[in-house]
Design an enzyme around this catalytic site. Structure first.
Site, PDB file in Angstrom:
ATOM      1  N   SER A   6       0.862  -1.195   0.000  1.00 40.40           N
ATOM      2  CA  SER A   6       0.000   0.000   0.000  1.00 40.40           C
ATOM      3  C   SER A   6       0.885   1.227   0.000  1.00 40.40           C
ATOM      4  CB  SER A   6      -0.881   0.014   1.249  1.00 40.40           C
ATOM      5  OG  SER A   6      -0.131   0.455   2.378  1.00 40.40           O
ATOM      6  N   ASP A   7       0.299   2.386  -0.275  1.00 39.80           N
ATOM      7  CA  ASP A   7       1.059   3.603  -0.006  1.00 39.80           C
ATOM      8  C   ASP A   7       0.860   3.920   1.483  1.00 39.80           C
ATOM      9  OD1 ASP A   7       2.685   5.776  -0.195  1.00 39.80           O
ATOM     10  OD2 ASP A   7       1.682   6.691  -1.897  1.00 39.80           O
ATOM     11  N   TRP A   8       1.556   4.912   1.955  1.00 39.34           N
ATOM     12  CA  TRP A   8       1.583   5.226   3.393  1.00 39.34           C
ATOM     13  C   TRP A   8       0.156   5.423   3.916  1.00 39.34           C
ATOM     14  CZ3 TRP A   8       6.146   6.384   6.448  1.00 39.34           C
ATOM     15  CH2 TRP A   8       5.862   6.854   7.721  1.00 39.34           C
ATOM     16  N   ASP A   9      -0.297   4.501   4.734  1.00 46.56           N
ATOM     17  CA  ASP A   9      -1.635   4.565   5.342  1.00 46.56           C
ATOM     18  C   ASP A   9      -2.762   4.655   4.315  1.00 46.56           C
ATOM     19  OD1 ASP A   9      -3.535   4.674   7.397  1.00 46.56           O
ATOM     20  OD2 ASP A   9      -3.495   6.870   7.449  1.00 46.56           O
ATOM     21  N   SER A  10      -2.503   4.217   3.090  1.00 45.18           N
ATOM     22  CA  SER A  10      -3.570   4.354   2.086  1.00 45.18           C
ATOM     23  C   SER A  10      -4.698   3.354   2.340  1.00 45.18           C
ATOM     24  CB  SER A  10      -3.016   4.194   0.669  1.00 45.18           C
ATOM     25  OG  SER A  10      -2.505   2.895   0.472  1.00 45.18           O
TER      26      SER A  10
END
Ligand code: BGC
Length: 740
Positions: A284-288
């Site tokens: 995932s992207d950061w906290d996506s």
């Protein structure tokens, strides 16, 4: 002594087969998975940022919450844990103190260098030099892996037509074909030939997908585009990266067709895992994942974990929802454990491929770290890459190159002697103190008789009348001024969108004041995005697009300014005259009322439609002339190819390099076609007076596109083939594609 507990664990798992050495990676992974609890599996899918983890000795009193998580088997990978010392401590917790001893993967955003900082990726793309770009990524991997890293979140392959978006600095510009070639070069550079070697790292294609379309160029904004645009513009570089063997992909922050990318089954399940059969890791992207609650597509954190995993995302970066909720979701029957196993399998397979199961400490070698970080040959390569990235935008009356014996030279501008900003955004472990500034580079270059003086002239964004007056006085006493203006490092990159891409007013005023002195001025633009410098283009005699070039910025710029290197860069992103022209790009589709000299055609009432500098554009200190195009035939069928050739001659007085560009135009298509599309290029080097024939081959595959029904194929008919030095300067010849 290296205790490889995991090898023991695998041997135990294979006890019945006598711990055979011939077991495939998949079998080893399956055996390991069979031993894992659901919680341990969820741990493998969890990634934390370890900014402050594990500094100091291994001492229970200092063990932070995160270290505790490693020991409890709740982490599979970390990012931002840097340097062999910290990496080793973290790895020891994972390998020696967890039940199964599964090693961690160490990840970091190594975007344009680790400690030796190369030019920002957009600048590198302007070199059109795939070998040099590959070497840049190779060196970044050598340094990062020597510091214990195994995985970089690069290359960013997002195509963007919007220089307001600060992240254009991370990409390769606006063209999907060139973007694909550059993505492949970077993948080869990072991953090398064998990922298990201690000097290679896994690469990541990001942000999947269409993140370059954030509305109004504003970071983290939504995206609202058609499937056609997705396939035509955004997916090709991802597919190219995949074809080059990239090991991992990263989700994007945006939604597509109403569903966040991290849980978008069309993007992940249908395209990436289905049509493209990608079986590597999707992070995932950061906290996506957690952010899907904020987007309002799900009410609770547990639901985000369920959605993302089911769509096919493997690793949760920084949301903490996989590790927290997957076990209970399995218990409640909401998530099938087999789905978790699939994701874990991909993560463990990557660990095997990285060689971490053979030796979890193989990337950790303090001696190697010391020897390789900022090695002289790395700096030399960074200097070479940097000068190849510079684009000569204007050179009236051949003011450039400058004479090394010039008497009085002034460097003026807030970026003329600045180390920090040269490293740009995503500067890895780059240190300002390592950087050669423009002033230092010039001083090292010119003769002993030259007096070089520096004046700041203005702040980056703030006017200062005193500084301005000093700069004007200095300009008046000088034979030539080098104006070092542009943007600071953090005005591009993540979370750095602008509504106005002109020079800041303070710097504009400085440029105008220096121009008013009458002293000839060379502008060195230091920028992370295309800048709309319409006034400067009209008034300043020579302009170099000097980007943010990294550790060797000053030396590279001095090489170009004084003619030791003849500039060869060409723009990979259109430069608008005005911010209001955005989005502007060369390969736009044909329109029903193209501009002519009547009113009711597609045009602005307050500006020309034309860009300030077009895609593919860049000058040299020499001249290149192109012969007429020769075609081997002017008609091919679907199974044939044609050869197009030109002879390029260096008709000037010095050695130079030229990027010869091939474009194609489909005259009629069942769906509206672009005015032109790049289909090939070659960078050639010619001595003064020398000529070289450049040949391109075109076949039906090169002419294929997404037709009206979205099938990808070439449609027989008339085409134009164009070869030239830029997207606005070329010869065009017709050819036909026939059915048989
Ligand atoms: C960025 C990614 C980056 C990640 C980890 C995110 O905010 O969008 O490109 O890889 O952070 O640093």
């Amino acid at each position: 002594m290296k205790i490889n507990l995991i090898a023991i664990a695998i041997c135990i798992a294979f006890a019945t087969s006598g711990c055979a050495k011939t077991e495939s990676t998949d079998e080893k992974v399956d055996a390991l998975i069979a031993k894992m609890t659901v919680q341990e599996k969820a741990g493998q899918l969890n990634q934390y940022s370890g900014f402050e983890i594990l500094t100091g000795d291994i001492d229970d009193s200092k063990i932070s919450d995160r270290n505790q998580r490693i020991k409890n088997g709740l982490l599979g990978s970390v990012l931002n844990v840097l340097g062999t010392e910290d990496v080793e401590q973290a790895q020891r917790y994972a390998v020696e103190q967890t039940r199964l001893g599964i090693p961690l993967i160490f990840a970091f955003d190594v975007i344009h260098g680790y400690r030796t900082i190369f030019p920002i990726p957009l600048a590198e793309s302007a070199s059109w030099d795939l070998e040099a770009i590959e070497r840049s990524a190779r060196i970044a991997a050598i340094e990062a892996s020597a510091a214990g890293q195994n995985w970089t979140f690069a290359p960013m392959v997002d195509i963007s037509h919007d220089p307001r978006w600060g992240r254009v600095m991370e990409g390769a510009g606006e063209d999907p074909y060139l973007g694909g070639k550059i993505a492949q070069a970077r993948v080869r550079g990072f991953q090398g030939n064998d990922l298990s070697q201690p000097d290679t790292i896994a690469a990541t294609a990001k942000h999947f997908a269409a993140y370059g379309e954030v509305i109004a160029g504003r970071e983290y904004n939504n995206v609202d585009i058609s499937r056609r645009k997705l396939w035509e513009t955004h997916l090709p570089p991802f597919k190219a990266a995949l074809d080059a063997g990239i090991k991992t992909f990263m989700n994007a922050f945006n939604e597509f067709e109403g569903v966040p990318a991290s849980a978008n089954t069309y993007l992940i399940d249908d395209i990436l895992r289905g049509q493209w059969a990608f079986d590597g890791v999707l992070v995932s992207d950061w906290d996506s994942i957690g952010a899907m609650v904020t987007s309002g597509v799900i009410e609770d954190d547990a639901g985000t974990a369920e959605m993302a995993l089911e769509a096919g995302t493997d690793i949760d970066m920084e949301s903490d929802v996989f590790v927290k909720y997957l076990p209970e979701l399995v218990e409640q029957g909401r998530v099938d454990e087999a789905l978790i196993d699939k994701a874990v399998k991909r993560v463990l397979r990557l660990k095997f491929e990285l060689g971490l199961f053979d030796d979890p400490y193989q990337y950790i070698d303090a001696e190697r770290e010391k020897a390789l970080i900022l090695a002289p040959e790395h700096r030399e390569a960074a200097r070479d890459m940097a000068r190849k990235s510079v684009v000569l935008l204007k050179n009236e009356n051949q003011l450039l190159p400058l004479d090394k014996n010039i008497k009085n030279l002034a460097i003026i501008g807030p970026l003329g002697d600045n180390q920090f900003h040269m490293n740009g955004f995503w500067r890895g472990k780059g240190q300002a103190a390592d950087v050669v500034t423009l002033l230092e580079g010039v001083k090292a270059k010119i003769s002993n008789n030259t007096v070089v003086r520096y004046a700041e002239g203005s702040g980056l964004e703030t006017m200062d009348q005193e500084k301005l007056a000093d700069a004007v006085a200095l300009a008046k006493q000088s034979d030539v001024v080098i104006l070092a203006v542009g943007e600071d490092a953090d005005k591009t990159g993540e979370a750095a969108s602008r509504t106005n891409i002109e020079l800041y007013p303070a710097q504009k005023a400085l440029v105008k004041a220096i121009h008013a002195t009458g002293t000839p001025a060379v502008m060195v633009l230091m920028n992370g995005r295309p800048l709309a410098i319409e006034w400067s283009e009209a008034n300043i005699p020579s302009i170099l697009n000097g980007w943010l070039l990294g550790t060797e910025a000053g030396n590279a710029l001095a090489d170009v300014l004084f003619g030791d290197y003849n500039p060869s860069g060409k723009l990979t992103m259109t430069v608008p005259r005005k911010t209001g022209q955005i989005p502007i790009f060369y390969n736009h589709k044909r329109i029903s009322r193209p501009l002519d000299d009547t009113r009711y055609t597609s045009q602005y009432v307050d500006s020309s439609n034309d860009p300030l500098y077009p895609f593919g554009y860049g000058l040299s200190y020499t001249n290149f002339s192109y012969s007429a195009i020769k075609l081997s035939t002017d008609s091919i069928n679907l199974n044939e190819s044609l050869e197009a050739s030109v002879t390029v001659t260096n008709s000037g007085k010095r050695f130079g390099e030229e990027v010869v560009q091939l474009y194609v135009k489909d005259m009629v298509g069942s769906a509206v076609r672009p005015v032109m599309e790049l289909k090939g290029f070659e960078k050639i080097a010619l001595k003064a007076g020398e000529s070289q024939e450049v040949k391109f081959t075109i076949d039906a595959d090169d002419l294929a596109f997404y037709t009206r029904d979205m099938s990808f194929k070439a449609e027989p008919g008339d085409f134009a083939l164009m070869i030239g030095p830029s997207s606005i300067s070329y010869e065009s010849v017709p050819f036909k594609l026939t059915v048989n």
